[in-house]
Design an enzyme around this catalytic site. Structure first.
Site, PDB file in Angstrom:
ATOM      1  N   ASP A  38       0.818  -1.218   0.000  1.00  0.00           N
ATOM      2  CA  ASP A  38       0.000   0.000   0.000  1.00  0.00           C
ATOM      3  C   ASP A  38       0.849   1.264   0.000  1.00  0.00           C
ATOM      4  OD1 ASP A  38       0.959  -0.359   2.575  1.00  0.00           O
ATOM      5  OD2 ASP A  38      -0.999  -0.775   3.448  1.00  0.00           O
ATOM      6  N   HIS A  40      -7.049  -4.713  10.155  1.00  0.00           N
ATOM      7  CA  HIS A  40      -6.797  -4.476   8.727  1.00  0.00           C
ATOM      8  C   HIS A  40      -5.521  -5.171   8.263  1.00  0.00           C
ATOM      9  CE1 HIS A  40      -4.487  -0.380   9.345  1.00  0.00           C
ATOM     10  NE2 HIS A  40      -3.678  -1.405   9.486  1.00  0.00           N
ATOM     11  N   GLU A  44      -9.600  -1.901   5.401  1.00  0.00           N
ATOM     12  CA  GLU A  44     -10.223  -1.628   6.690  1.00  0.00           C
ATOM     13  C   GLU A  44     -11.469  -2.492   6.880  1.00  0.00           C
ATOM     14  OE1 GLU A  44      -8.433   0.076   8.548  1.00  0.00           O
ATOM     15  OE2 GLU A  44      -8.019   2.105   7.886  1.00  0.00           O
ATOM     16  N   ASN A  92      -7.303  -2.843  14.277  1.00  0.00           N
ATOM     17  CA  ASN A  92      -8.701  -3.100  13.888  1.00  0.00           C
ATOM     18  C   ASN A  92      -8.798  -4.299  12.945  1.00  0.00           C
ATOM     19  OD1 ASN A  92      -7.669  -2.094  11.511  1.00  0.00           O
ATOM     20  ND2 ASN A  92      -9.071  -0.349  11.362  1.00  0.00           N
TER      21      ASN A  92
HETATM   22  P1  PGA Z   1       2.343  -1.680  12.703  1.00  0.00           P
HETATM   23  O1  PGA Z   1       1.208  -1.576  11.613  1.00  0.00           O
HETATM   24  O2  PGA Z   1       3.260  -2.764  12.252  1.00  0.00           O
HETATM   25  O3  PGA Z   1       3.018  -0.345  12.696  1.00  0.00           O
HETATM   26  O4  PGA Z   1       1.675  -2.004  13.988  1.00  0.00           O
HETATM   27  C1  PGA Z   1       0.635  -2.738  11.126  1.00  0.00           C
HETATM   28  C2  PGA Z   1      -0.527  -2.383  10.242  1.00  0.00           C
HETATM   29  O5  PGA Z   1      -1.196  -1.371  10.500  1.00  0.00           O
HETATM   30  O6  PGA Z   1      -0.789  -3.134   9.296  1.00  0.00           O
END
Ligand code: PGA
Length: 252
Positions: free
Chosen positions: A70, A141, A146, A139
């Site tokens: 992404d 995702h 999302e 959450n």
């Molecule tokens: P993080 O993010 O590794 O910084 O916790 C993971 C994500 O949001 O996919």
């Protein structure tokens, strides 16, 4: 229910080492493999471990190709919070991967839909993703997919939820600076990967990890779709495994 391949690590650094061993094995087996890569804090120890292997002369990225999950809409590749910049800084500049063999969605494409289609075509032209690395949001995702009414299909532009923007605010000066949209591979795109490696570390991920791997398969918990993947490996540290150890001791 099918038993998930769940590997435990004492801490995030060891989780990174285990993940790097898995990706390194894939590269040794197929030197021109296509890796799906991720940003965020979780993969950083894994990338450090890959760099160490490269520096020790054990791993050659000369033919490896990569597609990232992404990118923020509106950020140029030289913006310090763009995911292109992150990948260049954290990994690509420290290994011998060829820049032209690394793709990150273009956050400033004039025609974003065309950019999403081109991204899918690129993945196909490169023979599909051999190994997809994933983190997970609090959450649930994966990529920037999302919680939603349905699982997304292909690469697309999405609006970021308030909770994701809040979680990512730590990298920006102010919440208002966090982009509101992103381009993300779809859940369908992710699921086409031949193998998936989900890395999850930290106590704040313990509940969502349990829900994703042992709860209902539900687009409101995007990562729950991974239960349907035939070659999923989860590497997590003890903090992230705490809820699973409590509720599903049989998983180990
Ligand atoms: P993080 O993010 O590794 O910084 O916790 C993971 C994500 O949001 O996919």
């Amino acid at each position: 229910m099918k038993k998930i391949q769940l590997l435990s690590a004492v801490n995030a650094s060891i989780a990174g080492n285990i993940g790097a061993d898995l990706l390194a094995a894939a590269i040794l087996e197929k030197p021109d493999c296509l890796l799906g890569l991720a940003t965020g804090s979780t993969p950083v120890p894994l990338y450090h471990a890959l760099i160490a292997k490269h520096q020790a002369g054990q791993l050659d990225f000369n033919q490896v190709r990569s597609v990232n999950l992404d990118e923020y809409v509106g950020l140029k590749g030289d913006h310090p919070q763009s995911y292109r910049y992150f990948m260049n800084e954290v990994l690509f500049s420290k290994i011998n991967i060829r820049q032209e063999n690394t793709k990150v969605p273009d956050g400033i494409a004039a025609d974003q839909n065309a950019c999403c289609e081109a991204y899918e075509s690129q993945i196909k032209a490169w023979g599909g993703i051999d190994y997809q690395l994933l983190g997970i949001g609090q959450n649930g995702h994966i990529g920037f997919n999302e919680p939603a009414a349905v699982f997304s299909r292909r690469t697309q532009v999405v609006a970021l939820t308030a909770s994701t923007r809040e979680a990512n605010k730590r990298f920006f000066d102010r919440l208002e600076d966090v982009p509101t949209h992103a381009i993300t591979m779809g859940i369908g795109t992710i699921m086409t990967a031949r193998k998936i490696l989900l890395v999850c570390t930290g106590e704040q991920k313990a509940e969502i990890l349990e829900k994703s791997l042992f709860g209902e398969i539900d687009p409101q918990v995007p990562a729950s779709v991974l239960q349907l993947h035939r070659r999923l490996t989860v590497v997590a540290d003890e903090a992230a495994l705490s809820t699973i150890r409590l509720k599903h001791p049989e998983a180990f």
